[in-house]
Design a protein around this motif. Structure first.
Motif, PDB file in Angstrom:
ATOM      1  N   GLU A  56       7.530  -7.312   1.540  1.00 55.16           N
ATOM      2  CA  GLU A  56       6.613  -7.852   0.535  1.00 55.16           C
ATOM      3  C   GLU A  56       5.506  -8.681   1.166  1.00 55.16           C
ATOM      4  O   GLU A  56       5.750  -9.473   2.077  1.00 55.16           O
ATOM      5  CB  GLU A  56       7.391  -8.677  -0.477  1.00 55.16           C
ATOM      6  CG  GLU A  56       8.359  -7.826  -1.289  1.00 55.16           C
ATOM      7  CD  GLU A  56       9.267  -8.632  -2.187  1.00 55.16           C
ATOM      8  OE1 GLU A  56       9.266  -9.875  -2.112  1.00 55.16           O
ATOM      9  OE2 GLU A  56       9.992  -7.998  -2.965  1.00 55.16           O
ATOM     10  N   ASP A  57       4.295  -8.509   0.621  1.00 60.94           N
ATOM     11  CA  ASP A  57       3.164  -9.329   1.037  1.00 60.94           C
ATOM     12  C   ASP A  57       3.171 -10.623   0.231  1.00 60.94           C
ATOM     13  O   ASP A  57       4.113 -10.909  -0.511  1.00 60.94           O
ATOM     14  CB  ASP A  57       1.842  -8.553   0.891  1.00 60.94           C
ATOM     15  CG  ASP A  57       1.512  -8.180  -0.546  1.00 60.94           C
ATOM     16  OD1 ASP A  57       2.120  -8.734  -1.508  1.00 60.94           O
ATOM     17  OD2 ASP A  57       0.634  -7.323  -0.736  1.00 60.94           O
ATOM     18  N   GLU A  58       2.103 -11.403   0.361  1.00 57.21           N
ATOM     19  CA  GLU A  58       2.041 -12.698  -0.339  1.00 57.21           C
ATOM     20  C   GLU A  58       1.983 -12.553  -1.857  1.00 57.21           C
ATOM     21  O   GLU A  58       2.248 -13.506  -2.585  1.00 57.21           O
ATOM     22  CB  GLU A  58       0.855 -13.535   0.164  1.00 57.21           C
ATOM     23  CG  GLU A  58      -0.496 -12.880  -0.009  1.00 57.21           C
ATOM     24  CD  GLU A  58      -0.853 -11.884   1.084  1.00 57.21           C
ATOM     25  OE1 GLU A  58      -1.738 -11.060   0.837  1.00 57.21           O
ATOM     26  OE2 GLU A  58      -0.266 -11.912   2.160  1.00 57.21           O
ATOM     27  N   GLU A  59       1.705 -11.351  -2.362  1.00 59.42           N
ATOM     28  CA  GLU A  59       1.686 -11.110  -3.811  1.00 59.42           C
ATOM     29  C   GLU A  59       2.983 -10.468  -4.308  1.00 59.42           C
ATOM     30  O   GLU A  59       3.093 -10.111  -5.472  1.00 59.42           O
ATOM     31  CB  GLU A  59       0.490 -10.227  -4.172  1.00 59.42           C
ATOM     32  CG  GLU A  59      -0.834 -10.909  -3.907  1.00 59.42           C
ATOM     33  CD  GLU A  59      -2.016  -9.996  -4.182  1.00 59.42           C
ATOM     34  OE1 GLU A  59      -1.827  -8.918  -4.783  1.00 59.42           O
ATOM     35  OE2 GLU A  59      -3.127 -10.376  -3.789  1.00 59.42           O
ATOM     36  N   GLY A  60       3.952 -10.320  -3.410  1.00 63.07           N
ATOM     37  CA  GLY A  60       5.236  -9.754  -3.798  1.00 63.07           C
ATOM     38  C   GLY A  60       5.267  -8.233  -3.859  1.00 63.07           C
ATOM     39  O   GLY A  60       6.227  -7.660  -4.362  1.00 63.07           O
ATOM     40  N   LYS A  61       4.231  -7.578  -3.335  1.00 65.40           N
ATOM     41  CA  LYS A  61       4.185  -6.115  -3.327  1.00 65.40           C
ATOM     42  C   LYS A  61       4.643  -5.595  -1.968  1.00 65.40           C
ATOM     43  O   LYS A  61       4.368  -6.198  -0.938  1.00 65.40           O
ATOM     44  CB  LYS A  61       2.771  -5.624  -3.618  1.00 65.40           C
ATOM     45  CG  LYS A  61       2.331  -5.975  -5.015  1.00 65.40           C
ATOM     46  CD  LYS A  61       0.984  -5.397  -5.331  1.00 65.40           C
ATOM     47  CE  LYS A  61       0.664  -5.780  -6.761  1.00 65.40           C
ATOM     48  NZ  LYS A  61      -0.666  -5.496  -7.149  1.00 65.40           N
ATOM     49  N   ASN A  63       3.921  -4.017   0.824  1.00 67.10           N
ATOM     50  CA  ASN A  63       2.723  -3.584   1.539  1.00 67.10           C
ATOM     51  C   ASN A  63       2.821  -3.750   3.046  1.00 67.10           C
ATOM     52  O   ASN A  63       1.946  -3.299   3.770  1.00 67.10           O
ATOM     53  CB  ASN A  63       1.496  -4.358   1.051  1.00 67.10           C
ATOM     54  CG  ASN A  63       0.914  -3.776  -0.210  1.00 67.10           C
ATOM     55  OD1 ASN A  63       0.963  -2.569  -0.423  1.00 67.10           O
ATOM     56  ND2 ASN A  63       0.396  -4.640  -1.060  1.00 67.10           N
ATOM     57  N   TRP A  64       3.861  -4.410   3.530  1.00 65.14           N
ATOM     58  CA  TRP A  64       3.927  -4.712   4.947  1.00 65.14           C
ATOM     59  C   TRP A  64       5.004  -3.884   5.643  1.00 65.14           C
ATOM     60  O   TRP A  64       6.081  -3.630   5.105  1.00 65.14           O
ATOM     61  CB  TRP A  64       4.191  -6.195   5.164  1.00 65.14           C
ATOM     62  CG  TRP A  64       2.994  -7.051   4.820  1.00 65.14           C
ATOM     63  CD1 TRP A  64       1.716  -6.643   4.608  1.00 65.14           C
ATOM     64  CD2 TRP A  64       2.974  -8.459   4.647  1.00 65.14           C
ATOM     65  NE1 TRP A  64       0.904  -7.703   4.327  1.00 65.14           N
ATOM     66  CE2 TRP A  64       1.662  -8.837   4.341  1.00 65.14           C
ATOM     67  CE3 TRP A  64       3.948  -9.439   4.721  1.00 65.14           C
ATOM     68  CZ2 TRP A  64       1.295 -10.157   4.117  1.00 65.14           C
ATOM     69  CZ3 TRP A  64       3.588 -10.747   4.497  1.00 65.14           C
ATOM     70  CH2 TRP A  64       2.262 -11.098   4.202  1.00 65.14           C
ATOM     71  N   ASP A  68       4.113  -5.386  10.817  1.00 59.28           N
ATOM     72  CA  ASP A  68       3.356  -6.439  10.146  1.00 59.28           C
ATOM     73  C   ASP A  68       4.125  -7.751  10.071  1.00 59.28           C
ATOM     74  O   ASP A  68       3.530  -8.827  10.094  1.00 59.28           O
ATOM     75  CB  ASP A  68       2.961  -6.014   8.732  1.00 59.28           C
ATOM     76  CG  ASP A  68       1.987  -4.857   8.704  1.00 59.28           C
ATOM     77  OD1 ASP A  68       1.160  -4.738   9.631  1.00 59.28           O
ATOM     78  OD2 ASP A  68       2.044  -4.057   7.739  1.00 59.28           O
ATOM     79  N   VAL A  69       5.455  -7.658   9.928  1.00 55.85           N
ATOM     80  CA  VAL A  69       6.263  -8.873   9.793  1.00 55.85           C
ATOM     81  C   VAL A  69       6.964  -9.249  11.107  1.00 55.85           C
ATOM     82  O   VAL A  69       7.773 -10.170  11.133  1.00 55.85           O
ATOM     83  CB  VAL A  69       7.311  -8.738   8.656  1.00 55.85           C
ATOM     84  CG1 VAL A  69       6.618  -8.499   7.324  1.00 55.85           C
ATOM     85  CG2 VAL A  69       8.335  -7.656   8.948  1.00 55.85           C
TER      86      VAL A  69
END
Length: 148
Positions: A56-61, A63-64, A68-69
């Protein structure tokens, strides 16, 4: 080749009461190899897994990706992913690759993940293992290289 990918906040594998591999954030991957698999299957799965966007990205989707993490992988060979349960009550494992072939492809899988810059911890091929982890989400994805 089949991979069961579970997003985890922590994971470890124990053999003979000793932790032999552990990660904090990333994937627990159970990898099954069949006699039809090759290096092409390894390369396909590695690319899919490394770039799979299920964090999850900062918007909770979702996307990463693992990259990325900066996540790690706890990789565990699991021949039982090719169990055939159609007949009787005891599964057949004739679709699983012979140990020599399976171990070679399992090691290549781990080496290619490392070549992609992923931190990889492993179980012990052929050993009785205890795997513990916290599945976040829960998120579990199954990828079969034959479905490409």
């Amino acid at each position: 080749m089949k991979a069961v990918i579970q997003r985890a906040s922590n994971a470890s594998v124990t053999v003979d009461n000793q932790i032999i591999g552990a990660i904090d954030n990333g994937y627990v991957i159970l990898l099954g190899v069949t006699h039809e698999d090759s290096m092409e299957d390894v390369a396909y799965l590695v690319q899919k897994i490394v770039h799979l966007r299920i964090f999850e990205d900062e918007e909770g989707k979702m996307n990463w990706s693992l990259k990325d993490v900066n996540g790690g992988v706890l990789s565990v060979s699991q021949f039982t992913l090719y169990a055939d349960t159609r007949k009787g009550r005891r599964p057949s494992f004739v679709k699983s690759a012979r140990p020599e072939m399976a171990e070679t492809l399992y090691e290549q899988f781990n080496d290619q993940l490392k070549a992609e810059g992923i931190h990889v911890e492993t179980g012990e091929f052929g050993a009785m293992m205890d795997v513990q982890f916290t599945n976040v989400g829960p998120v579990t994805i199954i990828i079969d290289s034959k479905d490409k």
